[in-house]
Design an enzyme around this catalytic site. Sequence first.
Site, PDB file in Angstrom:
ATOM      1  N   HIS A  10      -5.039  22.680 -14.024  1.00 42.12           N
ATOM      2  CA  HIS A  10      -5.103  22.185 -15.398  1.00 42.12           C
ATOM      3  C   HIS A  10      -5.127  20.670 -15.234  1.00 42.12           C
ATOM      4  O   HIS A  10      -4.250  20.099 -14.595  1.00 42.12           O
ATOM      5  CB  HIS A  10      -3.869  22.642 -16.190  1.00 42.12           C
ATOM      6  CG  HIS A  10      -3.858  22.180 -17.620  1.00 42.12           C
ATOM      7  ND1 HIS A  10      -3.627  23.050 -18.660  1.00 42.12           N
ATOM      8  CD2 HIS A  10      -4.032  20.954 -18.188  1.00 42.12           C
ATOM      9  CE1 HIS A  10      -3.660  22.365 -19.811  1.00 42.12           C
ATOM     10  NE2 HIS A  10      -3.896  21.101 -19.534  1.00 42.12           N
ATOM     11  N   ALA A  11      -6.145  20.028 -15.781  1.00 38.37           N
ATOM     12  CA  ALA A  11      -6.347  18.593 -15.556  1.00 38.37           C
ATOM     13  C   ALA A  11      -5.071  17.788 -15.794  1.00 38.37           C
ATOM     14  O   ALA A  11      -4.331  18.049 -16.739  1.00 38.37           O
ATOM     15  CB  ALA A  11      -7.456  18.078 -16.471  1.00 38.37           C
ATOM     16  N   HIS A  12      -4.803  16.835 -14.917  1.00 34.83           N
ATOM     17  CA  HIS A  12      -3.680  15.914 -15.114  1.00 34.83           C
ATOM     18  C   HIS A  12      -3.957  14.627 -14.343  1.00 34.83           C
ATOM     19  O   HIS A  12      -4.545  14.643 -13.266  1.00 34.83           O
ATOM     20  CB  HIS A  12      -2.342  16.527 -14.676  1.00 34.83           C
ATOM     21  CG  HIS A  12      -2.333  17.092 -13.298  1.00 34.83           C
ATOM     22  ND1 HIS A  12      -2.945  18.305 -12.973  1.00 34.83           N
ATOM     23  CD2 HIS A  12      -1.787  16.642 -12.148  1.00 34.83           C
ATOM     24  CE1 HIS A  12      -2.766  18.562 -11.684  1.00 34.83           C
ATOM     25  NE2 HIS A  12      -2.078  17.561 -11.158  1.00 34.83           N
ATOM     26  N   ILE A  13      -3.525  13.520 -14.927  1.00 34.68           N
ATOM     27  CA  ILE A  13      -3.752  12.202 -14.350  1.00 34.68           C
ATOM     28  C   ILE A  13      -2.409  11.634 -13.910  1.00 34.68           C
ATOM     29  O   ILE A  13      -1.445  11.641 -14.682  1.00 34.68           O
ATOM     30  CB  ILE A  13      -4.400  11.258 -15.378  1.00 34.68           C
ATOM     31  CG1 ILE A  13      -5.651  11.905 -15.986  1.00 34.68           C
ATOM     32  CG2 ILE A  13      -4.745   9.906 -14.743  1.00 34.68           C
ATOM     33  CD1 ILE A  13      -6.148  11.209 -17.247  1.00 34.68           C
TER      34      ILE A  13
END
Length: 327
Positions: free
Chosen positions: A295-298
């Site tokens: 799940h996209a995360h920065i």
Amino acid sequence: MNQLNDLIDYLTNRMRMSHIYQPLMIRSLVEADGTATIRQLAHAFIIQDESQLKYYEDRIKKMPLRILKKNGVIDRQGDLVALKTGKLTFEQRAQIKMLCDQKMQEFIVKRGLSIWDYRLLDTPVSGSVYYEAMKESGGRCALCGATKDERPLDLDHIIPRSKGGKSTKDNLQVLCSRCNRTKGNKDDTDFRKLKQIDSLPGCKFCFTEINPAIVVEEHNSVFAILDKYPVSEGHHLIIPKRHVADWFTMTTQERREGEELIRVLKKRIEIADKTITGFNVGMNTGESAGQTIFHAHIHLIPRRDGDTPHPRGGVRGAIPEKMDYGD
């Protein structure tokens, strides 16, 4: 100081409004540190629709610029507009912005959203198409899920009108006023399709699965938490609320709002911890790049002098032997 007092007096006592343009223009100049071009002011008036910029440039010249100049609030030299107050302190800027916001809100409360009805003058949406689009949406914003009870709902052209988009049901989606105002006219994402994968049961980073107590900050379509296994103290993760695999499959709006949240957190962290001297910002995309939660995360990682013996190369340390790239 006299010019500042005059500006405060004008905002407080002398301003007569037929629209919110005057306080909006003054507030935009304050945010630009007192001086901006007409083009910059037009961007501040309407961000999301390129086709409206020329309209607002003309509108600024005809109404708020002329009136504010006549009342001694601003100066104009060619295309450059400046407040007569000179450079303002942080506290003075906050005061003027507060007064401008108050003036705008009072006017909006009095007149309602009809002040923006000019936006619908070209290629209007018929009543039946409007009804069908709203009905299909379930009365919710296709991006953030807000209902009409939370904020006004707009009809958005998926392919913008400035790019040839038609006012037909297949090209219309419902967005709340906040999401619609921040959506650029280069973004043609059909958010209706994204609603099918808002969350994935069991995903540790889906907003519906996250314990609200650990959420540090929310910003429209994204939120932030502290990393459970921090590289350094203050290590944050910025995550889209919608379930999306990685940075490249985030929407333009999600990436933009993620960047805005990063800037807010960076400033807040720096103020709280004076030992911070740098940051690493990055994301892992794909298993070979080290991604473990899909799940996209920065990552926003604060850095301090001496936290590693050899910081040279920074993110190149993803492959340790490539970190030092020579002179």
